[in-house]
Design a protein around this motif. Structure first.
Motif, mmCIF file in Angstrom:
data_model
loop_
_atom_site.group_PDB
_atom_site.id
_atom_site.type_symbol
_atom_site.label_atom_id
_atom_site.label_comp_id
_atom_site.label_asym_id
_atom_site.label_seq_id
_atom_site.Cartn_x
_atom_site.Cartn_y
_atom_site.Cartn_z
ATOM 1 N N GLN A 68 5.944 -6.463 -10.876
ATOM 2 C CA GLN A 68 5.067 -5.323 -11.169
ATOM 3 C C GLN A 68 3.986 -5.267 -10.108
ATOM 4 O OE1 GLN A 68 5.932 -3.377 -13.435
ATOM 5 N NE2 GLN A 68 7.044 -4.532 -15.006
ATOM 6 N N LEU A 69 3.856 -4.103 -9.445
ATOM 7 C CA LEU A 69 2.871 -3.966 -8.384
ATOM 8 C C LEU A 69 1.845 -2.886 -8.735
ATOM 9 C CD1 LEU A 69 5.302 -3.730 -5.324
ATOM 10 C CD2 LEU A 69 4.396 -5.801 -6.369
ATOM 11 N N ALA A 70 0.633 -3.095 -8.244
ATOM 12 C CA ALA A 70 -0.409 -2.070 -8.337
ATOM 13 C C ALA A 70 -0.890 -1.862 -6.908
ATOM 14 C CB ALA A 70 -1.553 -2.541 -9.230
ATOM 15 N N LEU A 71 -0.403 -0.770 -6.289
ATOM 16 C CA LEU A 71 -0.667 -0.591 -4.852
ATOM 17 C C LEU A 71 -1.786 0.403 -4.591
ATOM 18 C CD1 LEU A 71 2.945 -0.500 -3.352
ATOM 19 C CD2 LEU A 71 1.500 -2.466 -3.934
ATOM 20 N N PRO A 72 -2.691 0.089 -3.648
ATOM 21 C CA PRO A 72 -3.762 1.026 -3.304
ATOM 22 C C PRO A 72 -3.200 2.198 -2.502
ATOM 23 C CG PRO A 72 -3.821 -0.878 -1.843
ATOM 24 C CD PRO A 72 -2.751 -1.159 -2.855
ATOM 25 N N VAL A 73 -3.723 3.380 -2.775
ATOM 26 C CA VAL A 73 -3.307 4.580 -2.050
ATOM 27 C C VAL A 73 -4.255 4.776 -0.876
ATOM 28 C CG1 VAL A 73 -2.925 7.073 -2.199
ATOM 29 C CG2 VAL A 73 -2.420 5.603 -4.164
ATOM 30 N N ARG A 74 -3.692 4.876 0.337
ATOM 31 C CA ARG A 74 -4.504 5.023 1.548
ATOM 32 C C ARG A 74 -4.285 6.389 2.175
ATOM 33 N NH1 ARG A 74 -3.442 -0.758 3.955
ATOM 34 N NH2 ARG A 74 -4.502 -2.002 2.382
ATOM 35 N N PRO A 75 -5.239 6.868 2.991
ATOM 36 C CA PRO A 75 -5.102 8.197 3.624
ATOM 37 C C PRO A 75 -3.859 8.296 4.497
ATOM 38 C CG PRO A 75 -7.319 7.298 3.938
ATOM 39 C CD PRO A 75 -6.484 6.201 3.355
ATOM 40 N N ALA A 76 -3.443 9.531 4.770
ATOM 41 C CA ALA A 76 -2.242 9.783 5.568
ATOM 42 C C ALA A 76 -2.303 9.086 6.923
ATOM 43 C CB ALA A 76 -2.052 11.287 5.765
ATOM 44 N N ASN A 77 -3.473 9.094 7.570
ATOM 45 C CA ASN A 77 -3.549 8.534 8.922
ATOM 46 C C ASN A 77 -3.962 7.068 8.942
ATOM 47 O OD1 ASN A 77 -6.215 8.773 8.317
ATOM 48 N ND2 ASN A 77 -6.757 10.110 10.016
ATOM 49 N N SER A 78 -3.700 6.342 7.853
ATOM 50 C CA SER A 78 -3.990 4.916 7.798
ATOM 51 C C SER A 78 -2.999 4.136 8.648
ATOM 52 C CB SER A 78 -3.920 4.444 6.340
ATOM 53 O OG SER A 78 -4.045 3.047 6.262
ATOM 54 N N SER A 79 -3.510 3.089 9.350
ATOM 55 C CA SER A 79 -2.607 2.230 10.125
ATOM 56 C C SER A 79 -2.068 1.104 9.272
ATOM 57 C CB SER A 79 -3.347 1.620 11.312
ATOM 58 O OG SER A 79 -4.085 2.578 11.985
ATOM 59 N N GLY A 80 -2.597 0.985 8.050
ATOM 60 C CA GLY A 80 -2.076 -0.038 7.159
ATOM 61 C C GLY A 80 -2.636 -1.416 7.416
ATOM 62 N N ASP A 81 -3.604 -1.539 8.329
ATOM 63 C CA ASP A 81 -4.162 -2.872 8.608
ATOM 64 C C ASP A 81 -5.170 -3.286 7.537
ATOM 65 O OD1 ASP A 81 -4.231 -2.014 12.085
ATOM 66 O OD2 ASP A 81 -2.752 -3.145 10.951
ATOM 67 N N TRP A 137 0.842 -1.193 0.000
ATOM 68 C CA TRP A 137 0.000 0.000 0.000
ATOM 69 C C TRP A 137 0.868 1.230 0.000
ATOM 70 C CZ3 TRP A 137 -0.440 3.182 4.634
ATOM 71 C CH2 TRP A 137 0.234 2.668 5.751
ATOM 72 N N VAL A 138 0.258 2.352 -0.368
ATOM 73 C CA VAL A 138 0.976 3.620 -0.393
ATOM 74 C C VAL A 138 0.300 4.571 0.585
ATOM 75 C CG1 VAL A 138 1.427 5.686 -1.819
ATOM 76 C CG2 VAL A 138 1.841 3.393 -2.755
ATOM 77 N N ARG A 139 1.121 5.246 1.416
ATOM 78 C CA ARG A 139 0.571 6.258 2.315
ATOM 79 C C ARG A 139 0.597 7.588 1.575
ATOM 80 N NH1 ARG A 139 0.172 6.427 7.655
ATOM 81 N NH2 ARG A 139 1.864 4.990 8.157
ATOM 82 N N TRP A 140 -0.602 8.117 1.298
ATOM 83 C CA TRP A 140 -0.709 9.410 0.639
ATOM 84 C C TRP A 140 -0.411 10.524 1.628
ATOM 85 C CZ3 TRP A 140 -4.113 13.383 1.984
ATOM 86 C CH2 TRP A 140 -4.214 14.451 1.062
ATOM 87 N N LEU A 141 0.274 11.562 1.164
ATOM 88 C CA LEU A 141 0.458 12.773 1.952
ATOM 89 C C LEU A 141 0.048 13.956 1.091
ATOM 90 C CD1 LEU A 141 3.830 12.030 3.790
ATOM 91 C CD2 LEU A 141 1.567 12.205 4.818
ATOM 92 N N PRO A 142 -0.475 15.035 1.704
ATOM 93 C CA PRO A 142 -0.975 16.164 0.913
ATOM 94 C C PRO A 142 0.152 17.055 0.406
ATOM 95 C CG PRO A 142 -1.174 16.618 3.260
ATOM 96 C CD PRO A 142 -0.637 15.219 3.141
ATOM 97 N N ALA A 143 -0.228 18.130 -0.264
ATOM 98 C CA ALA A 143 0.689 19.197 -0.679
ATOM 99 C C ALA A 143 1.861 18.682 -1.508
ATOM 100 C CB ALA A 143 1.216 19.968 0.550
ATOM 101 N N ASN A 144 1.614 17.652 -2.331
ATOM 102 C CA ASN A 144 2.684 17.100 -3.185
ATOM 103 C C ASN A 144 3.901 16.622 -2.412
ATOM 104 O OD1 ASN A 144 1.611 17.181 -5.735
ATOM 105 N ND2 ASN A 144 2.103 19.348 -5.993
ATOM 106 N N LEU A 145 3.700 16.264 -1.138
ATOM 107 C CA LEU A 145 4.815 15.783 -0.333
ATOM 108 C C LEU A 145 5.151 14.356 -0.738
ATOM 109 C CD1 LEU A 145 3.620 17.233 3.046
ATOM 110 C CD2 LEU A 145 5.730 17.865 1.863
ATOM 111 N N PRO A 146 6.408 13.934 -0.526
ATOM 112 C CA PRO A 146 6.770 12.557 -0.875
ATOM 113 C C PRO A 146 5.879 11.564 -0.133
ATOM 114 C CG PRO A 146 8.727 13.821 -0.278
ATOM 115 C CD PRO A 146 7.548 14.687 0.030
ATOM 116 N N ALA A 147 5.487 10.512 -0.868
ATOM 117 C CA ALA A 147 4.645 9.465 -0.289
ATOM 118 C C ALA A 147 5.523 8.264 0.059
ATOM 119 C CB ALA A 147 3.562 9.065 -1.282
ATOM 120 N N ALA A 148 4.986 7.359 0.859
ATOM 121 C CA ALA A 148 5.735 6.155 1.252
ATOM 122 C C ALA A 148 5.034 4.915 0.724
ATOM 123 C CB ALA A 148 5.857 6.076 2.766
ATOM 124 N N GLY A 149 5.803 3.968 0.185
ATOM 125 C CA GLY A 149 5.257 2.703 -0.305
ATOM 126 C C GLY A 149 5.712 1.563 0.584
#
Lengths: 198, 149
Positions: free
Chosen positions: B136-149, B34-46
């Motif tokens: 090759q991965l297709a990862l879902p983008v989750r909100p910034a405050n996601s716990s990833g569970d 999964w990918v943790r989305w962050l606002p304001a074009n900030l770097p995201a984490a996969g």
């Protein structure tokens, strides 16, 4: 004469039993008790609304404070997620708590960027920024070291920063410290305990 | 007629066997990404868990994304009361073992989004390994405050 000897024996035995009982009481905190070892919450910085923010604005609230920066995609979000989960666990008591996210990267963390960042995690987080001198003084006050690393080819850079989560009570006194690996349960437990003691 | 059918069956069997021999089953598998989305074009984490079912250790040597200008391997660390992050060239995965890119440790740093990305989207990521394999991965983008569970 024998009776006197028995009473003499009982007195130190009683004292010893009492002492042993005192030492057996476990500390109630799951985080680290720093009462009296860190300065009170004190600052004059700029909030993510672009307005001046002072520590006195938060008197009457329990405060969780963490130093970080918005270009940190992993540890800072992880910590803020934990603090967001703490708020969820507190239920109605979360209204008595505020989270302060103090930027160690004021050059990039302008109020608008900070605002978008903190509100993505929890509505009760206030982002704080300031001049480099103000941020340095704030970090020094709470013994938090930070280092802006060298710029990479694309202009990006990382910032290493303290991992401590500071817990202040409603009078602004530093009471506990935890870090980004402490569980939301542990932090919520200690906050509830603080609230009950007040 | 029977001889023709038998000949065709033989050819078909040979073709299937040849095809199977030419395309070995990959020993690498990626899960729970999964990918943790962050606002304001900030770097995201996969984040992703990688399993190596093969007999030899491999290294994750690089990553790229069709949706970001840059994808780098990073590692978060906590040492002496300090949180920091550094780029890593490769991540070793033992034979019959695995590695987790997870919050607080190894992760992909995704920068310079090529188009607006938001929670609910899917991000395409290619993981390159030192044995020449690519996942090759297709990862879902989750909100910034996601716990990833």
């Amino acid at each position: 004469m024998a009776l006197f000897r028995i009473r003499l024996f009982l007195l130190p035995a009683l004292c010893f039993a009492l002492l042993a009982a005192c030492q057996h009481a476990p500390p109630p905190w799951q985080l680290n008790d720093v009462r009296g070892h860190l300065p009170d919450l004190q600052f004059d910085l700029t909030s993510d609304a672009g307005t001046p923010a002072a520590a006195t604005d938060f008197r009457g609230k329990y405060v969780l404070m963490y130093f970080g920066y918005t270009h940190c995609p992993d540890v800072c979000p992880l910590t803020l997620v934990h603090l967001h989960l703490v708020m969820q666990k507190l239920g109605k008591d979360a209204d008595k708590v505020r989270i302060l996210f103090v930027s160690v990267d004021p050059a990039r963390d302008t109020p608008p960027v900070l605002h978008q960042y903190v509100t993505a995690f929890d509505p009760r987080i206030v982002g704080l920024t300031g001049t480099p001198a103000q941020i340095a003084a704030m970090a020094k006050r709470y013994r938090s070291a930070f280092n802006i690393d060298a710029k990479q080819v694309n202009g990006d850079y990382t910032v290493s920063h303290g991992s401590i989560i500071y817990v202040f009570d409603r009078r602004g006194r530093a009471r506990l410290i935890g870090n980004s690996t402490d569980t939301p349960d542990a932090i919520a437990h200690d906050l509830e305990l603080l609230m009950r003691q007040d | 007629m029977v001889r023709l059918v038998l000949k065709l069956a033989a050819v078909a069997t040979f073709a299937i066997c040849a095809a199977a021999a030419a395309a070995p089953v990959s020993s690498l598998k990626a899960e729970q990404g999964w990918v943790r989305w962050l606002p304001a074009n900030l770097p995201a984490a996969g984040y992703v868990a990688i399993r190596n079912n093969g007999d030899k250790p491999v290294k994750l040597a690089g990553a790229e994304s069709a949706d970001y200008g840059m994808a780098m391997l990073h590692r978060s660390m906590q040492k002496n009361g300090s949180d920091s992050m550094e780029m890593v060239d490769a991540i070793a995965i033992p034979a019959h073992g695995g590695v987790a890119l997870a919050p607080g440790g190894y992760h992909l740093m995704l920068m310079d989004a090529k188009h607006p990305i938001k929670p609910g989207d899917t991000v395409r990521i290619s993981l390159h390994f030192d044995d020449g394999e690519t996942l090759q991965l297709a990862l879902p983008v989750r909100p910034a405050n996601s716990s990833g569970d």
